[in-house]
Write an enzyme that holds these catalytic residues in place. Structure first.
Site, short mmCIF file in Angstrom:
data_model
loop_
_atom_site.label_atom_id
_atom_site.label_comp_id
_atom_site.label_asym_id
_atom_site.label_seq_id
_atom_site.Cartn_x
_atom_site.Cartn_y
_atom_site.Cartn_z
N CYS A 1 15.45 3.35 -5.05
CA CYS A 1 14.48 2.70 -5.15
C CYS A 1 14.17 2.64 -6.66
O CYS A 1 13.27 2.01 -6.75
CB CYS A 1 13.29 3.41 -4.60
SG CYS A 1 12.60 5.11 -5.00
N ASP B 1 12.42 4.93 -8.38
CA ASP B 1 11.35 5.73 -8.80
C ASP B 1 11.56 6.91 -9.67
O ASP B 1 12.87 7.43 -9.25
CB ASP B 1 10.36 6.24 -7.20
CG ASP B 1 9.96 4.98 -6.63
OD1 ASP B 1 9.95 3.91 -7.10
OD2 ASP B 1 9.37 5.45 -5.69
N CYS C 1 6.19 5.25 -5.39
CA CYS C 1 5.55 4.87 -4.18
C CYS C 1 4.47 5.81 -4.27
O CYS C 1 4.15 7.15 -4.76
CB CYS C 1 6.38 5.12 -3.03
SG CYS C 1 6.98 6.75 -2.58
N CYS D 1 11.17 10.26 -0.70
CA CYS D 1 9.98 10.31 -1.39
C CYS D 1 9.06 11.52 -1.53
O CYS D 1 8.66 12.00 -2.54
CB CYS D 1 8.84 9.07 -0.73
SG CYS D 1 9.85 7.54 -0.20
FE1 FES Z 1 11.03 5.47 -3.83
FE2 FES Z 1 9.30 6.61 -2.49
S1 FES Z 1 10.14 4.76 -2.33
S2 FES Z 1 10.22 7.48 -4.21
#
Ligand code: FES
Length: 126
Positions: free
Chosen positions: A35, A37, A61, A106
């Site tokens: 993702c 992140d 997120c 996550c």
């Molecule tokens: Fe990437 Fe939660 S969607 S860490």
């Protein structure tokens, strides 16, 4: 609302220990490639092995950022030994079973980043 969801939302909206630490003993950036992140954790550790300060920065997120905030709150003032023995089960007790099952990557980003940071801590007390 489920109390653990409420806790996550509170930490996401009012993050604890968010920001950069000056002169940390170690800082570690890690992310979820799926993702994009990312999270950076900063740690200051005293000679007797106490985590005297800890903070985080990141983009991501609700679950990843809230988990990081909770993690820093749990660790400030604790020993390195406590940090080293933290497990997936501990994180699950904080964020709840539902979140852990539905969003494990996550929920665990902060723990993974912490574990890496501990591995790179330059000087560990004896
Ligand atoms: Fe990437 Fe939660 S969607 S860490």
């Amino acid at each position: 609302m489920d109390p653990q969801i409420e806790l996550l939302l509170d930490h996401y909206e009012n993050p604890r220990n968010r920001g950069r630490l000056d002169n940390p003993d170690v800082q570690m950036t890690w992310g979820n490639p799926g993702c994009g992140d990312v999270l950076t954790i900063y740690l200051k550790v005293s000679d007797d092995g106490t985590i005297t300060d800890i903070s985080f920065e990141g983009e991501g997120c609700t679950v990843s950022q809230a988990s990081a905030s909770i993690l820093t709150e749990k660790l400030k003032g604790q020993s390195l030994a406590y940090a080293e023995q933290l497990t997936v089960d501990d994180v699950m007790s904080w964020v709840g079973r539902e979140v852990m099952i539905s969003r494990p990557r996550c929920a665990l980003l902060a723990l993974s980043t912490l574990k890496l940071a501990l591995r790179y801590l330059p000087k560990k007390p004896n």
